[in-house]
Design a protein around this motif. Structure first.
Motif, mmCIF file in Angstrom:
data_model
loop_
_atom_site.group_PDB
_atom_site.id
_atom_site.type_symbol
_atom_site.label_atom_id
_atom_site.label_comp_id
_atom_site.label_asym_id
_atom_site.label_seq_id
_atom_site.Cartn_x
_atom_site.Cartn_y
_atom_site.Cartn_z
ATOM 1 N N HIS A 80 86.207 64.513 8.265
ATOM 2 C CA HIS A 80 86.944 63.503 7.440
ATOM 3 C C HIS A 80 86.075 62.564 8.199
ATOM 4 N N ALA A 81 85.512 61.386 7.172
ATOM 5 C CA ALA A 81 84.598 59.910 7.650
ATOM 6 C C ALA A 81 85.306 59.399 8.400
ATOM 7 N N ASP A 82 86.675 59.455 8.101
ATOM 8 C CA ASP A 82 87.703 58.127 8.281
ATOM 9 C C ASP A 82 87.687 58.384 9.509
ATOM 10 N N PHE A 83 87.662 59.435 10.613
ATOM 11 C CA PHE A 83 87.910 59.868 12.047
ATOM 12 C C PHE A 83 87.527 59.769 12.418
ATOM 13 N N THR A 84 85.809 59.285 12.440
ATOM 14 C CA THR A 84 84.488 59.824 13.101
ATOM 15 C C THR A 84 84.944 58.999 14.199
ATOM 16 N N PHE A 85 85.839 58.615 14.591
ATOM 17 C CA PHE A 85 85.941 58.193 16.454
ATOM 18 C C PHE A 85 86.562 59.594 16.906
ATOM 19 N N GLU A 86 87.220 60.211 16.016
ATOM 20 C CA GLU A 86 87.282 61.326 17.174
ATOM 21 C C GLU A 86 86.342 62.268 16.922
ATOM 22 N N VAL A 87 85.612 61.928 16.283
ATOM 23 C CA VAL A 87 83.943 62.757 16.689
ATOM 24 C C VAL A 87 83.295 62.105 17.680
ATOM 25 N N ILE A 88 83.227 60.947 17.796
ATOM 26 C CA ILE A 88 82.224 60.060 18.633
ATOM 27 C C ILE A 88 82.780 60.244 20.494
ATOM 28 N N ARG A 89 84.308 60.030 20.277
ATOM 29 C CA ARG A 89 84.296 60.682 21.563
ATOM 30 C C ARG A 89 84.849 61.899 22.290
ATOM 31 N N PRO A 443 81.760 48.644 46.993
ATOM 32 C CA PRO A 443 81.857 48.593 45.395
ATOM 33 C C PRO A 443 82.244 49.292 44.215
ATOM 34 N N LEU A 444 82.778 50.080 45.409
ATOM 35 C CA LEU A 444 82.497 51.859 44.258
ATOM 36 C C LEU A 444 84.237 51.625 43.964
ATOM 37 N N ASN A 445 84.816 50.365 43.206
ATOM 38 C CA ASN A 445 85.893 50.753 43.114
ATOM 39 C C ASN A 445 85.447 49.384 41.112
ATOM 40 N N SER A 446 84.017 49.268 41.474
ATOM 41 C CA SER A 446 84.196 48.550 40.626
ATOM 42 C C SER A 446 82.928 50.121 39.718
ATOM 43 N N LEU A 447 82.168 51.523 40.145
ATOM 44 C CA LEU A 447 82.049 51.689 39.132
ATOM 45 C C LEU A 447 82.759 52.365 38.128
ATOM 46 N N GLN A 448 81.845 52.269 36.938
ATOM 47 C CA GLN A 448 82.096 53.099 35.579
ATOM 48 C C GLN A 448 80.949 53.924 35.109
ATOM 49 N N LEU A 449 81.992 54.967 34.623
ATOM 50 C CA LEU A 449 80.579 55.966 33.256
ATOM 51 C C LEU A 449 80.920 54.804 31.859
ATOM 52 N N ARG A 450 79.393 55.375 31.194
ATOM 53 C CA ARG A 450 79.584 54.466 30.160
ATOM 54 C C ARG A 450 80.533 54.807 29.578
ATOM 55 N N PRO A 451 80.736 53.668 28.611
ATOM 56 C CA PRO A 451 81.878 53.398 28.113
ATOM 57 C C PRO A 451 81.933 54.316 26.926
ATOM 58 N N ILE A 452 83.019 54.307 25.856
ATOM 59 C CA ILE A 452 83.165 55.370 25.074
ATOM 60 C C ILE A 452 83.029 53.894 23.591
ATOM 61 N N GLU A 453 82.354 54.161 22.660
ATOM 62 C CA GLU A 453 81.425 53.208 21.648
ATOM 63 C C GLU A 453 83.177 52.773 20.241
ATOM 64 N N VAL A 454 84.070 51.930 20.114
ATOM 65 C CA VAL A 454 84.937 52.301 19.166
ATOM 66 C C VAL A 454 83.776 50.726 18.113
#
Length: 828
Positions: A80-89, A443-454
């Motif tokens: 369902h299109a309303d739950f597209t975020f479930e698909v994105i993540r 600087p390893l405490n600032s390591l971040q994987l690419r975030p998930i867009e909302v």
């Protein structure tokens, strides 16, 4: 136990699907949230049990394509299109995808949307055409739609087998191995008859001939993209039937993993009768990549960006060191050695992509491990929130059931229960020797994987507790709901004090209300669903300077700044800049620019400033404080009770006269920026403001007979603008300039048994003369006019119409619609 997965045959039709375990999912028969299961294919020996009939009447196990057992992490996502975020993540952490199409409906509008989302993350895909046992199923037509609507070359690896050419759907023909599989009539899919196609030349001549065509087309298509197969092809004297199945599988795998090939393998079956499911799982193992074959995940360390492999090799941290001009050559060499030692102690790196609240086990955090392994009892550092949390248990999920495991290795998906702070999109790392309080070293405490867009929310509704005593419990329940689903957003109306819950659509908010009251037991009621409008400026303001000097949270706060606002130009709606003294960023549809500067002083009376800030402030924290203050001012309009959109806020601060030693805290700076921005907005509002509304991209699928009624309704009744109608006689698909053109005359698609035409042109003409053929309408329509549209669409199309929509952009409300909206806001 996990091992029982293979003996379960549950159906979505009767609401017993393992991955649809929420009461709302089973009641409505749809998938609402993504669910993960882990299983082995081929099945482990104690669970294997699919038998085949040999031609001599005996039985034998249906031999899988590989004897090696593979672990598959399967995620079932909503359609369902309303739950597209479930698909994105879910797409964000997958290595491959199986796109399931309805053999009757073909490629639907929502399928196109999800397909392009998967393409954004460069996910290898295979296609499975389901429901071939139903009346009206058209495998060949669906294959053509894959080319024309998904802009990819379909590599037909299986064709459907109909008894006598036009009888019941009884099995599939495997084009790769040149074998046919026939399932027992009325059975449960466990008994399969395997036959080489040479043995069917007399009994099933049409099916035999189609298999020959399909093998020819498959080899020809793959040779266009794979030089290795071309060499194999000529070694067998260019005879298509003589190319081995192993060579074709290897070529398919290379083409699937290579995004430039633009080839997708196509399989078929009827899952309700378990026809074609086992060969599909073989194809998943054979064709989709393992974690080591996928593109390296993107990471950032501070302001330095790269891949996880570059980080593990020490290149990213080395780049940080080399870009530091303050260090000497020997100092840089020493720092590089330290950086390599820091990377060597990185035990694991994982991404939290989903959080689920379980009434018995608390928060369940789903993670994908990208490097190393997470051991039970490891201390995990959340680099987004800068907090440590222990992984006291590790689980492997089977929908709502779970099995305890000792570790999660790279490439695996699992669950860590009991984490109090982790959210969707957070990066979790395990570091040897990390401090329990401060975590891993910089600087390893600032390591971040690419975030998930909302994606932004477009509908909202008020939420009110039944009594004052229930407010706290309702607030806690809402916090749990939003932690589970970040596409739900919570805000408080400053004027009315109402709590507002925003979501992706009407159905999304309906499900949220259902979960809030039934699952989380919150004693609250949700109000009428409303549209999220925006307010916009028409003219710029004069600069407004504000000085704050008062107590905030019991401490003296003193700071000042100057703000001005103006409508955001189109060319300014992309990009960002960040350095020590100037920063500009686009957030929430508005641009915030902050600048640390010293104004020209011809008199020379102002004290000199050596560009040094007080010890409690850094340029970065100063910009963040000013930006947060400006964003707070944009939450509610001056003229209308809507957030601002398309506004450019410019904040200037002179540290010599607007920062006052320890009194200028971040709170003081944020307060000054908020009040200065509000003053500028009031100044600009004196010249007039406008209301903006969401205009949606709407794609409607309907039959030919209802096309006129739908077009008239969209354009005349709802004030929409029809952009295009699909043209069934197009033989090329060059609609989108950013996608390759597919010549449908070169696409192999087996003739559907119930079509009268025998050629491509005959089939096209037959479709054009059929009033029940599906048509697609693309239009731009104001969001308010789409409220309750699904019910209306079904009424004018006799239940055959469907639609999806996505936000395009905000546009100004004008004319009669503006006057009606203003009257509604005034209440008279």
């Amino acid at each position: 136990m996990l091992d029982t997965v293979y003996s379960l045959c549950l159906d979505v039709d009767d609401g017993s699907t393992v991955t649809d375990f929420l009461p709302a999912e089973r009641a409505r028969g749809v998938t609402i949230q993504s669910a993960a299961i882990t299983f082995h294919w081929p099945p482990l020996p104690e669970n294997a049990g699919v038998a085949t009939k040999t031609q001599k009447g005996g039985t034998a196990l249906l031999s899988p394509s590989t004897a090696e057992h593979h672990t598959i992490n399967l995620i079932d996502t909503p359609g369902h299109a309303d739950f597209t975020f479930e698909v994105i993540r879910s797409l964000r952490i997958l290595d491959g995808a199986v796109c399931i199409l309805d053999g009757v409906a073909g490629v639907e509008a929502q399928t196109e949307k999800v397909w392009y989302q998967a393409a954004k993350y460069k996910i290898p895909k295979i296609i499975y055409i389901n429901k071939l046992d139903r009346d009206g199923a058209a495998f060949g037509k669906t294959v053509q739609e894959i080319a024309s609507r998904l802009y990819t070359w379909p590599a037909v690896c299986q064709i459907p087998w109909f008894e006598g050419g036009k009888g019941r759907f009884c099995g599939i023909g495997d084009v790769i191995s040149l074998q046919a599989y026939r399932w027992e009539k009325g059975g449960d899919g466990k008994i399969v008859e395997k036959t080489y196609i040479n043995n069917l030349q007399d009994s099933e001549p049409a099916f035999f001939a189609e298999m020959e065509k399909a093998r020819f087309a498959l080899v020809e298509l793959l040779c266009n993209y794979d030089d290795t197969l071309v060499e194999r092809f000529f070694k067998v004297d260019a005879i298509h039937r003589h190319v081995s199945a192993e060579d074709i599988v290897a070529s398919l795998r290379r083409s699937v993993i290579n995004p430039l090939a633009n080839v997708v393998p196509v399989f078929g079956g009827a899952s309700f009768r378990n026809i074609g499911v086992q060969p599909l799982l073989d194809a998943v193992v054979q064709l989709l990549p393992n974690p080591g074959e996928t593109p390296n995940p993107e990471v950032s360390v501070g302001r330095t960006q790269g891949t996880l492999k570059q980080l593990l090799d020490g290149q990213l941290l080395s780049q940080n060191v080399q870009n530091n001009p303050s260090r000497t050559k020997s100092g840089k060499a020493m720092q590089e050695r330290r950086s390599m030692a820091v990377v060597g102690n990185l035990d694991a790196c994982a991404l939290a992509f989903k959080v689920v609240h379980d009434p018995r086990r608390g928060a369940l955090v789903y993670v994908r491990v990208y490097s190393g392994s997470i051991q039970r009892g490891n201390l995990l550092y959340n680099t987004n929130l800068q907090v440590n949390e222990p992984a006291q248990r590790l689980l492997r999920m089977y929908a709502q059931d779970s099995v305890d495991i000792p570790y999660l290795a790279a490439g695996q998906i699992g669950v860590i229960p009991g984490l109090k702070y982790a959210r969707t999109g957070d990066t979790l790392i395990s570091y040897v020797g990390a401090s329990p309080k401060t975590g891993p070293p910089q600087p390893l405490n600032s390591l971040q994987l690419r975030p998930i867009e909302v994606p932004p929310a477009v509908f909202f509704a008020s939420v009110e507790s039944h009594s004052l005593g229930e407010q706290k419990s309702v607030k806690n329940a809402l916090d749990l709901l939003i932690r589970e689903d970040p596409s739900l957003q919570l805000s408080v109306d400053e004027e009315s004090g109402q709590t507002l819950l925003s979501g992706m659509g009407e159905f999304h908010l309906e499900i949220a209300a259902d979960r809030l009251t039934k699952d989380l037991k919150a004693k609250a009621a949700m109000g009428k669903i409303e549209i999220a409008y925006r307010e916009a400026l028409l003219f710029p303001s004069e600069p407004q300077t504000i000085m704050v000097d008062r107590e905030i949270a019991g401490k003296r706060a003193k700071a000042g700044c100057t703000a001005s606002v103006e409508p955001l130009a189109k060319e300014e709606r992309d990009g960002s800049l960040l350095d020590d003294y100037d920063a500009t960023i686009l957030e929430g549809g508005n641009r915030i620019t902050s600048s640390i500067s010293t104004p020209h002083d011809p008199s020379g009376t102002l004290p000199s400033w050596s560009r040094k800030l007080p010890s409690q402030l850094t340029p970065e924290t100063l910009h963040v404080a000013l930006r947060n203050g400006a964003l707070a001012a944009l939450v509610r309009g001056i003229t209308y009770p809507f957030p601002y959109h398309n506004v450019h806020v410019t904040i200037t601060i002179d540290p010599r006269i607007q920062i006052f030693s320890t009194d200028s805290t971040q709170s003081a700076l944020s307060t000054a920026a908020r009040e200065a921005t509000k003053a500028a907005l009031r100044n600009a509002a004196q010249q007039g403001t406008a209301i903006l509304e969401h205009v949606m991209n709407v794609t409607v699928s309907t039959d030919e007979a209802s096309l006129g009624a739908v077009v008239k309704d969209l354009s005349s009744e709802r004030g929409g603008h029809v952009m295009s109608l699909d043209d069934a006689d197009e033989t090329t698909s060059g609609v989108r300039e950013d996608l390759p053109v597919i010549d449908l005359r070169k696409v192999y698609a087996p003739r559907d048994p119930f079509d009268g035409g025998t050629t491509f042109a005959d089939q096209e003409q037959a479709v054009m003369n059929n009033s029940s053929r599906q048509r697609t309408i693309k239009a731009r329509v104001p969001l308010r006019e789409m409220m309750g549209y699904l019910k209306h669409l079904r009424s004018i199309t006799a239940g055959r119409g469907s639609f999806i929509m996505s936000a395009d952009r905000f546009e100004r409300v004008s004319g009669q619609r503006e006057r009606i909206l203003q009257k509604a806001l005034r209440g008279y």
